[in-house]
Design a protein around this motif. Sequence first.
Motif, mmCIF file in Angstrom:
data_model
loop_
_atom_site.group_PDB
_atom_site.id
_atom_site.type_symbol
_atom_site.label_atom_id
_atom_site.label_comp_id
_atom_site.label_asym_id
_atom_site.label_seq_id
_atom_site.Cartn_x
_atom_site.Cartn_y
_atom_site.Cartn_z
ATOM 1 N N THR A 127 0.831 -1.205 0.000
ATOM 2 C CA THR A 127 0.000 0.000 0.000
ATOM 3 C C THR A 127 0.865 1.254 0.000
ATOM 4 O OG1 THR A 127 -0.169 -0.120 2.405
ATOM 5 C CG2 THR A 127 -1.957 -1.103 1.148
ATOM 6 N N TYR A 169 -1.028 4.766 -1.005
ATOM 7 C CA TYR A 169 -2.132 4.760 -0.048
ATOM 8 C C TYR A 169 -1.660 5.240 1.312
ATOM 9 C CZ TYR A 169 -4.936 2.119 -3.343
ATOM 10 O OH TYR A 169 -5.648 1.740 -4.441
ATOM 11 N N ARG A 170 -2.447 6.128 1.916
ATOM 12 C CA ARG A 170 -2.193 6.611 3.265
ATOM 13 C C ARG A 170 -3.514 6.528 4.014
ATOM 14 N NH1 ARG A 170 1.647 6.070 0.631
ATOM 15 N NH2 ARG A 170 3.447 7.413 0.395
ATOM 16 N N LYS A 171 -3.514 5.849 5.152
ATOM 17 C CA LYS A 171 -4.725 5.672 5.972
ATOM 18 C C LYS A 171 -5.888 5.126 5.144
ATOM 19 C CE LYS A 171 -3.293 9.169 9.230
ATOM 20 N NZ LYS A 171 -3.501 10.431 9.848
ATOM 21 N N GLY A 172 -5.560 4.166 4.266
ATOM 22 C CA GLY A 172 -6.589 3.490 3.485
ATOM 23 C C GLY A 172 -7.071 4.221 2.250
ATOM 24 N N ARG A 173 -6.535 5.417 1.991
ATOM 25 C CA ARG A 173 -6.965 6.206 0.827
ATOM 26 C C ARG A 173 -5.791 6.463 -0.105
ATOM 27 N NH1 ARG A 173 -9.098 11.421 2.861
ATOM 28 N NH2 ARG A 173 -9.358 11.795 0.651
ATOM 29 N N LEU A 174 -6.047 6.454 -1.395
ATOM 30 C CA LEU A 174 -5.027 6.757 -2.390
ATOM 31 C C LEU A 174 -4.720 8.246 -2.323
ATOM 32 C CD1 LEU A 174 -3.268 5.674 -4.646
ATOM 33 C CD2 LEU A 174 -5.136 6.123 -6.231
ATOM 34 N N MET A 175 -3.482 8.590 -1.940
ATOM 35 C CA MET A 175 -3.140 9.996 -1.702
ATOM 36 C C MET A 175 -1.988 10.506 -2.579
ATOM 37 S SD MET A 175 -5.262 10.799 0.717
ATOM 38 C CE MET A 175 -4.701 12.204 1.641
ATOM 39 N N THR A 176 -1.056 9.643 -2.963
ATOM 40 C CA THR A 176 0.123 10.109 -3.698
ATOM 41 C C THR A 176 0.364 9.223 -4.913
ATOM 42 O OG1 THR A 176 1.692 8.709 -2.503
ATOM 43 C CG2 THR A 176 1.193 10.854 -1.527
ATOM 44 N N GLN A 227 -4.493 5.571 -12.107
ATOM 45 C CA GLN A 227 -4.085 5.506 -10.705
ATOM 46 C C GLN A 227 -4.334 4.155 -10.060
ATOM 47 O OE1 GLN A 227 -6.119 8.934 -8.962
ATOM 48 N NE2 GLN A 227 -4.107 9.601 -8.248
ATOM 49 N N LEU A 228 -5.334 3.441 -10.510
ATOM 50 C CA LEU A 228 -5.678 2.167 -9.890
ATOM 51 C C LEU A 228 -5.206 0.965 -10.703
ATOM 52 C CD1 LEU A 228 -9.272 3.148 -8.724
ATOM 53 C CD2 LEU A 228 -7.149 3.171 -7.389
ATOM 54 N N GLN A 266 -2.694 -2.627 -7.781
ATOM 55 C CA GLN A 266 -3.390 -2.660 -6.501
ATOM 56 C C GLN A 266 -2.498 -3.324 -5.442
ATOM 57 O OE1 GLN A 266 -6.722 -1.527 -5.715
ATOM 58 N NE2 GLN A 266 -6.112 -0.395 -7.533
#
Length: 161
Positions: A14, A19-26, A100-101, A104
């Motif tokens: 992740t 992913y940071r704290k369960g969310r895609l951030m960077t 972005q995805l 995974q």
Amino acid sequence: MSATYDVYIKKLTTQELGYRKGRLMTGGYFYISKSAVGSFFKELDKYVLNDFLRLDFNDPLEPGNIIQASYVYHNDKYAKENGTRNEYRIYHNRAIAKHQLHFQPYEIVVFIKDGDDNYRIEHYTRNDKAYRILENIIEDSKIRGQHALLQLSEYNTLLNV
């Protein structure tokens, strides 16, 4: 001199996928094990700040098309006073990760050497029949983290290619 390999296998995390704290951030990257540096990927200059190479990859979606990505040695531990970073990465771009995805967490990527700075990427999800075989190879690997190195003949035999 250490052994050289034709195949580098890694399970994606992740953190490297952004992913940071369960969310895609960077943006994403492939973290490269130091065990693969010098034995699979070229070693870069430890005293040139963030030394890098452009690597060529055979596009898995368009045979014959070459795509590029940056292979970077974040080395401020050696190149700057009070530096702490000492890691290799290959950064995603739209040629490598179409969106972005595209990659995974926990999927597996396999880098296969096709020449000096030319590689092929194979991408496996949990639905692929080879995934469990690759996961076992990683689990049996002596490399810390989720990485493995193989010879091409060994890889082909294990995957029945």
